[in-house]
Enzyme design. Structure first.
Site, PDB file in Angstrom:
ATOM      1  N   TRP A  99       0.840  -1.206   0.000  1.00  0.00           N
ATOM      2  CA  TRP A  99       0.000   0.000   0.000  1.00  0.00           C
ATOM      3  C   TRP A  99       0.869   1.247   0.000  1.00  0.00           C
ATOM      4  CZ3 TRP A  99      -4.221  -1.382  -1.880  1.00  0.00           C
ATOM      5  CH2 TRP A  99      -4.891  -2.536  -1.471  1.00  0.00           C
ATOM      6  N   ASP A 166      -1.743   6.998   6.029  1.00  0.00           N
ATOM      7  CA  ASP A 166      -2.759   6.029   5.633  1.00  0.00           C
ATOM      8  C   ASP A 166      -3.013   5.167   6.875  1.00  0.00           C
ATOM      9  OD1 ASP A 166      -4.225   3.888   4.709  1.00  0.00           O
ATOM     10  OD2 ASP A 166      -2.872   3.356   3.068  1.00  0.00           O
ATOM     11  N   LYS A 190     -12.079  -1.661   6.940  1.00  0.00           N
ATOM     12  CA  LYS A 190     -11.341  -2.457   7.914  1.00  0.00           C
ATOM     13  C   LYS A 190     -11.808  -2.205   9.344  1.00  0.00           C
ATOM     14  CE  LYS A 190      -8.313  -3.159   4.370  1.00  0.00           C
ATOM     15  NZ  LYS A 190      -7.665  -2.294   3.384  1.00  0.00           N
TER      16      LYS A 190
HETATM   17  C1  LIG Z   1      -7.036  -1.926   2.272  1.00  0.00           C
HETATM   18  C2  LIG Z   1      -6.003  -0.871   2.295  1.00  0.00           C
HETATM   19  C3  LIG Z   1      -5.900   0.103   1.287  1.00  0.00           C
HETATM   20  C4  LIG Z   1      -6.766   0.089   0.043  1.00  0.00           C
HETATM   21  O1  LIG Z   1      -8.013   0.542   0.329  1.00  0.00           O
HETATM   22  P1  LIG Z   1      -9.103   0.738  -0.830  1.00  0.00           P
HETATM   23  O2  LIG Z   1     -10.217   1.357  -0.051  1.00  0.00           O
HETATM   24  O3  LIG Z   1      -9.412  -0.618  -1.370  1.00  0.00           O
HETATM   25  O4  LIG Z   1      -8.547   1.642  -1.851  1.00  0.00           O
HETATM   26  C5  LIG Z   1      -4.931   1.081   1.418  1.00  0.00           C
HETATM   27  N1  LIG Z   1      -4.116   1.115   2.475  1.00  0.00           N
HETATM   28  C6  LIG Z   1      -4.173   0.187   3.457  1.00  0.00           C
HETATM   29  C7  LIG Z   1      -3.240   0.291   4.620  1.00  0.00           C
HETATM   30  C8  LIG Z   1      -5.121  -0.823   3.408  1.00  0.00           C
HETATM   31  O5  LIG Z   1      -5.179  -1.733   4.383  1.00  0.00           O
END
Ligand SMILES: *Cc1c(COP(=O)(O)O)cnc(C)c1O
Length: 355
Positions: A99, A166, A190
């Site tokens: 990511w 993020d 999540k």
């Molecule tokens: C799941 C995830 C993403 C991607 O998220 P999307 O909503 O599918 O774009 C980005 N960063 C992290 C840390 C993630 O766990």
């Protein structure tokens, strides 16, 4: 029968969230309409948006000068919106996984990117600590929890420049010092809501410092000025997010979540560390309390499939590891009860005893 859900995302939500969302699908707050069909401009939905923003500010102790947005496009869209809005000349990024590297790839479209450190050569089994953050960069981007590898950064780093994070897979699992950040973003699927909405916390002062033209929908300013309703927002996921936020508050807020998360993780890591067949993949000092990654020891490697089958037979779903790591990953997000983690541990022990 309800299964024990260890999926990495979309992932487990509290029963409270699911039940209230289901009720609102049938009849939203006694309006005689479904949450699926009511106008986002109705006063009833406006109240949902207002409360979701206010509760996010309360739970994360967000200071003045920040706005909370609920946007579409996933965390992946933030990989490009962040540099679009904040990167003038140079940004610094910490490469801690897939990511993070996707975020880096997007930032490179907008300017110079200084990747201060990377653990890629070690298949991202740890979070690099030895690096210098350039003082002349516009921001320093981190990924607080690396969902695929089960590593996590559980403190807000000291940085000479503002942070961008993020926090998709560990937001609401600890107190954060929001004042250190220009932007915090998290895909909801999540730790908050069904997929379709991304929570973005923006320091308004950080905006307006880039020269380039920004398309309307990709400009944070647009969404701030319109209270996160410039266009039709993802109404249902926002409604679900509000239910989870209420549930967090009722549980005692992020401190209570952190306490429970740490307990769940400690029990599971203990079981892995004391097992003769399983072994953890992440460096112990960087272990995530959200995603617990482990594999079979090499001499038991051929039992991997058998263990997945045994777990499935015991009502456990979603523990297969990401294809880039293999083995197993138990995602034990906030909504996961301690008892479910204990069940997984018992199933692991039972399997070990019968081979
Ligand atoms: C799941 C995830 C993403 C991607 O998220 P999307 O909503 O599918 O774009 C980005 N960063 C992290 C840390 C993630 O766990």
């Amino acid at each position: 029968m309800k299964k024990l859900n260890f999926y990495a995302g979309p992932s487990i939500l509290s029963e409270f969230t699911i039940k209230n969302t289901a009720d609102a699908v049938m009849d939203f707050n006694g309006t005689g309409l479904s949450i699926l069909e009511i106008s986002h401009r109705s006063k009833e939905f406006q109240a949902v948006m207002d409360e979701a923003q206010a509760l996010t500010k309360e739970l994360l102790d967000i200071p003045e000068g920040y706005e909370v947005l609920f946007l579409g496009g996933g965390a992946s869209l933030q990989f490009c919106m962040v540099p679009f809005n904040l990167l003038n000349k140079k940004a610094a990024y910490l490469d801690t996984g897939v990511w993070a590297s996707k975020a880096i790839k997007e930032a490179k479209l907008f300017g110079e990117v200084d990747v201060v450190a990377s653990s890629k050569d070690a298949n991202y089994t740890f979070v690099p600590k030895d690096y210098t953050i350039p003082a002349d960069a516009d921001y320093f981007h981190i990924t607080t929890n690396n969902t695929i590898y089960g590593t996590e950064l559980r403190q807000d780093p000291d940085s000479p420049i503002p942070l961008v994070a993020d926090m998709s897979s560990d937001i609401f699992s600890r107190k954060i010092d929001v004042s250190k950040y220009n932007i915090i973003y998290a895909g909801a699927q999540k730790n908050l809501a069904p997929s379709g909405v991304t929570i973005v916390i923006v320091k308004t002062e950080a905006l307006g410092n880039v020269e380039r033209a920004i398309p309307t929908m990709l400009n944070y300013r647009t969404h701030i000025d319109k209270g996160s309703m410039f266009n039709t927002p993802p109404c249902l996921p926002i409604y679900s997010a509000l239910q989870t936020l209420k549930w967090y508050k009722a549980q005692g807020g992020v401190d209570a979540m952190e306490k429970l998360d740490k307990l769940k993780a400690a029990k599971l890591y203990d079981a892995i560390d004391s097992s003769k067949i399983f072994v953890g993949t992440a460096k112990p000092e960087d272990r995530s309390i959200m995603n617990v990654c482990f594999v079979m020891k090499p001499e038991y490697a051929e039992l991997e499939k058998q263990f997945i089958e045994f777990a499935t037979a015991n009502n456990i779903v979603g523990i297969k590891g990401h294809r880039s790591v293999g083995g197993f990953r138990a995602s034990i997000y906030n909504a996961m009860p301690l008892e479910s983690v204990e069940t997984l541990i018992n199933v692991m022990k039972e399997f070990e005893n019968k081979i």
